[in-house]
Design a protein around this motif. Sequence first.
Motif, PDB file in Angstrom:
ATOM      1  N   PRO A 126       0.783  -1.233   0.000  1.00 36.37           N
ATOM      2  CA  PRO A 126       0.000   0.000   0.000  1.00 36.37           C
ATOM      3  C   PRO A 126       0.818   1.288   0.000  1.00 36.37           C
ATOM      4  N   SER A 127       2.142   1.194   0.063  1.00 36.40           N
ATOM      5  CA  SER A 127       2.977   2.393   0.131  1.00 36.40           C
ATOM      6  C   SER A 127       4.163   2.245  -0.819  1.00 36.40           C
ATOM      7  N   PRO A 128       4.837   3.345  -1.108  1.00 35.01           N
ATOM      8  CA  PRO A 128       6.026   3.242  -1.965  1.00 35.01           C
ATOM      9  C   PRO A 128       7.079   2.269  -1.397  1.00 35.01           C
ATOM     10  N   ASN A 129       7.281   2.282  -0.085  1.00 36.85           N
ATOM     11  CA  ASN A 129       8.280   1.376   0.504  1.00 36.85           C
ATOM     12  C   ASN A 129       7.875  -0.082   0.371  1.00 36.85           C
ATOM     13  N   THR A 130       6.604  -0.396   0.623  1.00 35.99           N
ATOM     14  CA  THR A 130       6.186  -1.794   0.518  1.00 35.99           C
ATOM     15  C   THR A 130       6.134  -2.241  -0.945  1.00 35.99           C
ATOM     16  N   LEU A 131       5.855  -1.329  -1.848  1.00 34.35           N
ATOM     17  CA  LEU A 131       5.922  -1.648  -3.276  1.00 34.35           C
ATOM     18  C   LEU A 131       7.371  -1.943  -3.677  1.00 34.35           C
ATOM     19  N   THR A 132       8.304  -1.192  -3.132  1.00 35.83           N
ATOM     20  CA  THR A 132       9.719  -1.449  -3.391  1.00 35.83           C
ATOM     21  C   THR A 132      10.112  -2.839  -2.903  1.00 35.83           C
ATOM     22  N   LEU A 133       9.599  -3.244  -1.744  1.00 39.71           N
ATOM     23  CA  LEU A 133       9.914  -4.573  -1.219  1.00 39.71           C
ATOM     24  C   LEU A 133       9.310  -5.665  -2.100  1.00 39.71           C
ATOM     25  N   ARG A 134       8.062  -5.484  -2.512  1.00 38.60           N
ATOM     26  CA  ARG A 134       7.431  -6.475  -3.397  1.00 38.60           C
ATOM     27  C   ARG A 134       8.196  -6.572  -4.715  1.00 38.60           C
ATOM     28  N   ASN A 135       8.620  -5.441  -5.256  1.00 37.25           N
ATOM     29  CA  ASN A 135       9.399  -5.449  -6.495  1.00 37.25           C
ATOM     30  C   ASN A 135      10.750  -6.129  -6.300  1.00 37.25           C
ATOM     31  N   ALA A 136      11.351  -5.947  -5.129  1.00 35.11           N
ATOM     32  CA  ALA A 136      12.633  -6.595  -4.836  1.00 35.11           C
ATOM     33  C   ALA A 136      12.466  -8.115  -4.789  1.00 35.11           C
ATOM     34  N   VAL A 137      11.389  -8.592  -4.181  1.00 38.41           N
ATOM     35  CA  VAL A 137      11.098 -10.027  -4.158  1.00 38.41           C
ATOM     36  C   VAL A 137      10.978 -10.543  -5.590  1.00 38.41           C
ATOM     37  N   ALA A 138      10.201  -9.835  -6.397  1.00 39.34           N
ATOM     38  CA  ALA A 138       9.992 -10.253  -7.789  1.00 39.34           C
ATOM     39  C   ALA A 138      11.299 -10.219  -8.582  1.00 39.34           C
ATOM     40  N   GLN A 139      12.116  -9.202  -8.333  1.00 36.32           N
ATOM     41  CA  GLN A 139      13.398  -9.105  -9.023  1.00 36.32           C
ATOM     42  C   GLN A 139      14.295 -10.285  -8.664  1.00 36.32           C
ATOM     43  N   GLY A 140      14.362 -10.622  -7.383  1.00 31.90           N
ATOM     44  CA  GLY A 140      15.166 -11.763  -6.966  1.00 31.90           C
ATOM     45  C   GLY A 140      14.646 -13.062  -7.550  1.00 31.90           C
ATOM     46  N   ALA A 141      13.329 -13.238  -7.537  1.00 33.80           N
ATOM     47  CA  ALA A 141      12.724 -14.463  -8.070  1.00 33.80           C
ATOM     48  C   ALA A 141      12.919 -14.571  -9.574  1.00 33.80           C
ATOM     49  N   GLY A 142      13.018 -13.431 -10.235  1.00 33.44           N
ATOM     50  CA  GLY A 142      13.192 -13.422 -11.687  1.00 33.44           C
ATOM     51  C   GLY A 142      14.631 -13.320 -12.132  1.00 33.44           C
ATOM     52  N   ASP A 143      15.575 -13.584 -11.243  1.00 31.59           N
ATOM     53  CA  ASP A 143      16.995 -13.511 -11.580  1.00 31.59           C
ATOM     54  C   ASP A 143      17.285 -14.297 -12.853  1.00 31.59           C
ATOM     55  N   GLU A 144      18.151 -13.761 -13.689  1.00 28.49           N
ATOM     56  CA  GLU A 144      18.437 -14.372 -14.996  1.00 28.49           C
ATOM     57  C   GLU A 144      19.036 -15.773 -14.894  1.00 28.49           C
ATOM     58  N   ASP A 145      19.639 -16.119 -13.770  1.00 35.64           N
ATOM     59  CA  ASP A 145      20.210 -17.455 -13.607  1.00 35.64           C
ATOM     60  C   ASP A 145      19.161 -18.514 -13.268  1.00 35.64           C
TER      61      ASP A 145
ATOM     62  N   ARG B  48      11.623  -5.238  10.519  1.00 38.65           N
ATOM     63  CA  ARG B  48      11.097  -4.542  11.700  1.00 38.65           C
ATOM     64  C   ARG B  48      11.578  -3.098  11.806  1.00 38.65           C
ATOM     65  N   GLY B  49      10.720  -2.300  12.425  1.00 39.10           N
ATOM     66  CA  GLY B  49      11.111  -0.935  12.792  1.00 39.10           C
ATOM     67  C   GLY B  49      11.027   0.041  11.637  1.00 39.10           C
ATOM     68  N   GLU B  50      11.780   1.121  11.766  1.00 39.02           N
ATOM     69  CA  GLU B  50      11.818   2.131  10.721  1.00 39.02           C
ATOM     70  C   GLU B  50      12.337   1.504   9.436  1.00 39.02           C
ATOM     71  N   TYR B  51      11.840   1.993   8.303  1.00 40.52           N
ATOM     72  CA  TYR B  51      12.257   1.450   7.012  1.00 40.52           C
ATOM     73  C   TYR B  51      13.754   1.662   6.814  1.00 40.52           C
ATOM     74  N   ARG B  52      14.420   0.606   6.373  1.00 38.98           N
ATOM     75  CA  ARG B  52      15.854   0.662   6.061  1.00 38.98           C
ATOM     76  C   ARG B  52      16.084   0.087   4.669  1.00 38.98           C
ATOM     77  N   ASP B  53      17.022   0.652   3.946  1.00 38.21           N
ATOM     78  CA  ASP B  53      17.322   0.190   2.591  1.00 38.21           C
ATOM     79  C   ASP B  53      17.727  -1.279   2.563  1.00 38.21           C
ATOM     80  N   GLU B  54      18.298  -1.798   3.627  1.00 37.02           N
ATOM     81  CA  GLU B  54      18.723  -3.195   3.661  1.00 37.02           C
ATOM     82  C   GLU B  54      17.545  -4.166   3.509  1.00 37.02           C
ATOM     83  N   PHE B  55      16.346  -3.708   3.801  1.00 39.49           N
ATOM     84  CA  PHE B  55      15.165  -4.566   3.628  1.00 39.49           C
ATOM     85  C   PHE B  55      15.032  -5.007   2.169  1.00 39.49           C
ATOM     86  N   GLU B  56      15.388  -4.121   1.240  1.00 40.59           N
ATOM     87  CA  GLU B  56      15.272  -4.440  -0.184  1.00 40.59           C
ATOM     88  C   GLU B  56      16.160  -5.628  -0.550  1.00 40.59           C
ATOM     89  N   GLY B  57      17.400  -5.612  -0.107  1.00 40.99           N
ATOM     90  CA  GLY B  57      18.307  -6.726  -0.387  1.00 40.99           C
ATOM     91  C   GLY B  57      17.830  -8.014   0.250  1.00 40.99           C
TER      92      GLY B  57
END
Length: 156
Positions: free
Chosen positions: A14-33, A129-138
């Motif tokens: 529902p937010s830009p941060n959670t959309l970024t996380l969902r996109n990161a999951v999809a990006q990892g799952a769609g890795d070219e390897d 958990r907690g405040e949003y951190r960029d490390e969540f994306e990885g």
Amino acid sequence: MDSKKKLLVVAHAPSPNTLTLRNAVAQGAGDEDIENVEVTVLAPLDAGPDDILACDAILLGTTENLGYMSGALKDFFDRSYYPCLEKTQGLPFAYYIRAGHDGTGTQRAIESITTGLRWKLVQEPLICRGEYRDEFEGQCRELGMYVAASLDAGLF
């Protein structure tokens, strides 16, 4: 006939941060390897029993809302539980929670429902958990990659 295995990602964003996380999951799952996995990403309100029945594994994502999963993910489970109950036992799944607090109530709720469905947890839950951190994306990217790569390798 398509021989690719199907990974379904159902995540509330529902937010830009959670959309970024969902996109990161999809990006990892769609890795070219990862060659033999087809990834479908749906919002919980757009997904249902037919999507679950068509997949080989599922990755769930939710926000923590008042110590519980999002209403959208709960609605997804409400609509899918009985149609999938006898047909998806052993379905490999993993999940992540974007928790402003500790995520334990959300984790308990997801585990309760998926235990009833008899799904098989294949990765420890990722709780951001907690405040949003960029490390969540990885971390989300790694989760998506792990699930898809494991599915691709036939580990589940």
